[in-house]
Scaffold this motif. Structure first.
Motif, PDB file in Angstrom:
ATOM      1  N   GLY A 160       3.541  -3.366  -0.057  1.00  0.00           N
ATOM      2  CA  GLY A 160       2.436  -2.415  -0.071  1.00  0.00           C
ATOM      3  C   GLY A 160       1.603  -2.521  -1.333  1.00  0.00           C
ATOM      4  O   GLY A 160       0.362  -2.421  -1.287  1.00  0.00           O
ATOM      5  N   ARG A 161       2.249  -2.729  -2.475  1.00  0.00           N
ATOM      6  CA  ARG A 161       1.498  -2.883  -3.717  1.00  0.00           C
ATOM      7  C   ARG A 161       0.670  -4.169  -3.692  1.00  0.00           C
ATOM      8  O   ARG A 161      -0.465  -4.199  -4.176  1.00  0.00           O
ATOM      9  CB  ARG A 161       2.464  -2.878  -4.904  1.00  0.00           C
ATOM     10  CG  ARG A 161       2.994  -1.499  -5.244  1.00  0.00           C
ATOM     11  CD  ARG A 161       3.714  -1.502  -6.579  1.00  0.00           C
ATOM     12  NE  ARG A 161       4.994  -2.191  -6.491  1.00  0.00           N
ATOM     13  CZ  ARG A 161       6.143  -1.575  -6.203  1.00  0.00           C
ATOM     14  NH1 ARG A 161       6.138  -0.273  -5.948  1.00  0.00           N
ATOM     15  NH2 ARG A 161       7.266  -2.241  -6.147  1.00  0.00           N
ATOM     16  N   LEU A 162       1.246  -5.243  -3.134  1.00  0.00           N
ATOM     17  CA  LEU A 162       0.498  -6.491  -3.013  1.00  0.00           C
ATOM     18  C   LEU A 162      -0.693  -6.305  -2.077  1.00  0.00           C
ATOM     19  O   LEU A 162      -1.794  -6.797  -2.351  1.00  0.00           O
ATOM     20  CB  LEU A 162       1.422  -7.598  -2.507  1.00  0.00           C
ATOM     21  CG  LEU A 162       0.776  -8.962  -2.236  1.00  0.00           C
ATOM     22  CD1 LEU A 162       0.122  -9.494  -3.501  1.00  0.00           C
ATOM     23  CD2 LEU A 162       1.822  -9.940  -1.717  1.00  0.00           C
ATOM     24  N   ARG A 163      -0.482  -5.596  -0.978  1.00  0.00           N
ATOM     25  CA  ARG A 163      -1.580  -5.332  -0.043  1.00  0.00           C
ATOM     26  C   ARG A 163      -2.689  -4.544  -0.725  1.00  0.00           C
ATOM     27  O   ARG A 163      -3.888  -4.801  -0.508  1.00  0.00           O
ATOM     28  CB  ARG A 163      -1.047  -4.558   1.162  1.00  0.00           C
ATOM     29  CG  ARG A 163      -2.108  -4.168   2.186  1.00  0.00           C
ATOM     30  CD  ARG A 163      -1.483  -3.402   3.321  1.00  0.00           C
ATOM     31  NE  ARG A 163      -0.841  -2.176   2.830  1.00  0.00           N
ATOM     32  CZ  ARG A 163      -0.019  -1.419   3.572  1.00  0.00           C
ATOM     33  NH1 ARG A 163       0.262  -1.774   4.819  1.00  0.00           N
ATOM     34  NH2 ARG A 163       0.519  -0.333   3.061  1.00  0.00           N
ATOM     35  N   ALA A 164      -2.332  -3.575  -1.550  1.00  0.00           N
ATOM     36  CA  ALA A 164      -3.338  -2.792  -2.259  1.00  0.00           C
ATOM     37  C   ALA A 164      -4.158  -3.669  -3.203  1.00  0.00           C
ATOM     38  O   ALA A 164      -5.371  -3.480  -3.340  1.00  0.00           O
ATOM     39  CB  ALA A 164      -2.662  -1.655  -3.033  1.00  0.00           C
ATOM     40  N   GLN A 165      -3.502  -4.626  -3.847  1.00  0.00           N
ATOM     41  CA  GLN A 165      -4.217  -5.541  -4.732  1.00  0.00           C
ATOM     42  C   GLN A 165      -5.202  -6.391  -3.941  1.00  0.00           C
ATOM     43  O   GLN A 165      -6.348  -6.606  -4.368  1.00  0.00           O
ATOM     44  CB  GLN A 165      -3.217  -6.440  -5.467  1.00  0.00           C
ATOM     45  CG  GLN A 165      -2.307  -5.726  -6.443  1.00  0.00           C
ATOM     46  CD  GLN A 165      -2.997  -5.398  -7.744  1.00  0.00           C
ATOM     47  OE1 GLN A 165      -4.040  -5.946  -8.062  1.00  0.00           O
ATOM     48  NE2 GLN A 165      -2.421  -4.474  -8.503  1.00  0.00           N
ATOM     49  N   ILE A 166      -4.779  -6.870  -2.769  1.00  0.00           N
ATOM     50  CA  ILE A 166      -5.659  -7.689  -1.930  1.00  0.00           C
ATOM     51  C   ILE A 166      -6.840  -6.854  -1.432  1.00  0.00           C
ATOM     52  O   ILE A 166      -7.994  -7.298  -1.429  1.00  0.00           O
ATOM     53  CB  ILE A 166      -4.877  -8.286  -0.756  1.00  0.00           C
ATOM     54  CG1 ILE A 166      -3.769  -9.230  -1.262  1.00  0.00           C
ATOM     55  CG2 ILE A 166      -5.804  -9.033   0.197  1.00  0.00           C
ATOM     56  CD1 ILE A 166      -4.271 -10.442  -1.976  1.00  0.00           C
ATOM     57  N   ALA A 167      -6.555  -5.628  -0.988  1.00  0.00           N
ATOM     58  CA  ALA A 167      -7.623  -4.762  -0.501  1.00  0.00           C
ATOM     59  C   ALA A 167      -8.623  -4.448  -1.605  1.00  0.00           C
ATOM     60  O   ALA A 167      -9.843  -4.386  -1.371  1.00  0.00           O
ATOM     61  CB  ALA A 167      -7.032  -3.479   0.067  1.00  0.00           C
ATOM     62  N   ALA A 168      -8.143  -4.231  -2.819  1.00  0.00           N
ATOM     63  CA  ALA A 168      -9.047  -3.969  -3.934  1.00  0.00           C
ATOM     64  C   ALA A 168      -9.911  -5.188  -4.241  1.00  0.00           C
ATOM     65  O   ALA A 168     -11.087  -5.053  -4.614  1.00  0.00           O
ATOM     66  CB  ALA A 168      -8.245  -3.562  -5.165  1.00  0.00           C
ATOM     67  N   ALA A 169      -9.342  -6.383  -4.095  1.00  0.00           N
ATOM     68  CA  ALA A 169     -10.118  -7.604  -4.337  1.00  0.00           C
ATOM     69  C   ALA A 169     -11.203  -7.793  -3.280  1.00  0.00           C
ATOM     70  O   ALA A 169     -12.276  -8.347  -3.563  1.00  0.00           O
ATOM     71  CB  ALA A 169      -9.186  -8.812  -4.351  1.00  0.00           C
ATOM     72  N   ARG A 170     -10.942  -7.325  -2.057  1.00  0.00           N
ATOM     73  CA  ARG A 170     -11.948  -7.448  -0.992  1.00  0.00           C
ATOM     74  C   ARG A 170     -13.136  -6.527  -1.266  1.00  0.00           C
ATOM     75  O   ARG A 170     -14.296  -6.918  -1.117  1.00  0.00           O
ATOM     76  CB  ARG A 170     -11.312  -7.113   0.356  1.00  0.00           C
ATOM     77  CG  ARG A 170     -12.311  -7.183   1.517  1.00  0.00           C
ATOM     78  CD  ARG A 170     -11.737  -6.584   2.767  1.00  0.00           C
ATOM     79  NE  ARG A 170     -12.745  -6.501   3.827  1.00  0.00           N
ATOM     80  CZ  ARG A 170     -12.585  -5.805   4.932  1.00  0.00           C
ATOM     81  NH1 ARG A 170     -11.471  -5.114   5.124  1.00  0.00           N
ATOM     82  NH2 ARG A 170     -13.551  -5.768   5.830  1.00  0.00           N
ATOM     83  N   GLY A 171     -12.850  -5.307  -1.659  1.00  0.00           N
ATOM     84  CA  GLY A 171     -13.923  -4.365  -1.954  1.00  0.00           C
ATOM     85  C   GLY A 171     -14.775  -4.076  -0.734  1.00  0.00           C
ATOM     86  O   GLY A 171     -14.280  -3.747   0.343  1.00  0.00           O
TER      87      GLY A 171
END
Length: 460
Positions: A232-243
């Motif tokens: 979940g933390r990794l997914r949050a990092q990816i989602a933040a990178a997508r913006g």
């Protein structure tokens, strides 16, 4: 270092500790077996002085005896007594050898003297001890006689004859084994700590963070039931990178010698759980990638499309799990070069138009140079490092290689334990959301190019 750090070293290097302890224990046992068995017998003598009949005379004589007895051990173990014993018993040994087998002791504040002698047999020890005591007593009488025909000033009297020993006195096998075990454990721990200090293998996420210039975005463990939180933390990092962008293309590569498809599969499922449209492209030419993990090696995919043997991959139906998987297909010598071509870049961006996230799993960066070229065609990259097997210089070299290629490395994922079986698919009991697609049903042998199955989305 804290106590937990020392315990961690012992857990990692327990084989060294055990092996060293066993080796020292075996050496101690071998030494104990090589030492001849000996028996010891002891005779006790009483040393007295010639005194008057008064109490004061007796007291003064006792003090004189205590002073003299400190010198008598040197007489008992000297060459004169040894030569007399050898001559009396007719022994075929040297005086020095017999001297080495004689030991003396006397209790403090007494006039008692104990003479112990060792021999290879119980009876021999008894005979030698009694003979040495007799010859010593006779020699003391001669030494303490100052006038011919007069009584000696001091005498040594045997009060306890030596008895035949019932048990050997040496070697002390239990003591030698215990000493060998203690030395082995101490030496093993020392070697283990030295080996651990000199070992540059990355074992913790903190060590990984020090080895590279990018942050460690997640630490995963296939043995940890809370691994879903890390995903979940990794997914949050990816989602933040997508913006606010329409889609995000992410390359996942390994900094170890083997591929790590586990992270790509788990991340794809985690992103799909949010309702996002996810495409997982296997561009790993090492034969240990996502296709091997999901048992999809027989399905055509990226390699065939790049060779023009398969329709375009730009139109992919979504699978029931929300993740569309494109297998690598049949890899040949041209596949690695085709992955770096403009054709694959067009395919990649064509696929990206229909998905929110496109995950591209490639071979380890130091094994296949295609990862360096592919990283520049992706929006960001994620490095996977397996803890406990990857040396620090390798991680640094891979990180520098990606940095020199101009790729945007978002961070690293530390994996505590990576599934090793190439054809074993993870189960839900051991992995978080492991299966992005249902089990594929094999196509008939007669059909050389199976049609796409919209429920599987294994190939277009």
């Amino acid at each position: 270092m804290a106590l937990s750090d020392y315990l961690g070293v012992v857990r990692r290097r327990w084989i060294i500790v055990v092996a060293t302890a066993v080796a020292c224990l075996a050496l101690a046992a071998a030494y104990a077996a090589s030492v001849p068995t000996t028996y010891a017998a002891t005779s006790r003598l009483f040393v007295s002085m010639a005194t008057g009949t008064s109490v004061n005379d007796s007291y003064q004589g006792g003090l004189a005896s205590q002073l003299r007895i400190t010198s008598y051990p040197y007489v008992a173990t000297g060459p004169t007594v040894a030569e007399r014993v050898i001559q009396r018993l007719g022994l075929d040994i040297s005086p020095a050898e017999l001297q080495s087998r004689i030991a003396t002791s006397f209790p403090p504040a007494t006039t008692l003297l104990d003479i112990s002698v060792t021999d290879s047999t119980p009876e021999g020890a008894r005979v030698l001890a009694n003979t040495v005591a007799d010859e010593f007593a006779q020699l003391v009488g001669e030494m303490e006689t100052t006038v011919n025909g007069a009584a000696p000033a001091a005498r040594a009297t045997v009060i306890d004859q030596a008895r035949t020993p019932t048990a050997p006195s040496g070697p002390n096998t239990k003591r030698l084994l215990a000493l060998g075990l203690i030395i082995g454990l101490g030496l093993g721990l020392l070697i283990a700590f030295l080996r651990d200090r000199l070992d540059r293998t990355i074992r913790t996420s903190e060590q990984l963070a020090r080895a590279i210039s990018v942050p460690v975005v997640a630490t995963l463990s296939s043995r940890d039931p809370n691994a879903t939180k890390d995903i979940g933390r990794l997914r949050a990092q990816i989602a933040a990178a997508r913006g606010d962008h329409d889609r995000l293309i992410v390359m996942l590569t390994s900094f170890t010698e083997t591929s790590s498809p586990y992270v790509a599969v788990c991340l794809a499922n985690a992103l799909a759980d949010t309702g996002a449209r996810v495409a997982l492209i296997d561009a790993d030419t090492s034969e240990d990638g996502v296709s091997a993990m999901l048992d999809m090696q027989s399905y055509p995919g990226v390699a065939e499309s790049l060779r023009g043997e398969h329709p375009d991959l730009s139109e992919l139906p979504r699978s029931a799990s929300g993740v569309s998987v494109v297998p690598v297909g049949s890899v040949d010598v041209r596949t690695a070069d085709l992955l770096t071509s403009a054709r694959f870049a067009e395919v990649l961006h064509g696929i990206g138009d229909g998905f929110d996230y496109v995950l591209v799993a490639v071979a380890p960066v130091l094994v296949d140079a295609a990862a360096l070229s592919l990283s520049t065609r992706c929006d960001t990259s994620v490095a996977v490092v397996e803890l406990g097997t990857t040396p620090s210089p390798r991680v640094q070299a891979a990180s520098e290689a990606l940095a020199s290629s101009g790729s945007a490395l978002m961070g690293a994922v530390a994996v505590a334990q990576e599934p090793r079986s190439r054809f074993q698919r993870p189960t839900k009991s051991s992995q978080p959301n492991p299966d992005p697609v249902p089990d594929p049903d094999p196509e008939p042998e007669a059909d050389p190019e199976p049609e796409a199955d919209p429920d599987l989305a294994a190939s277009p």
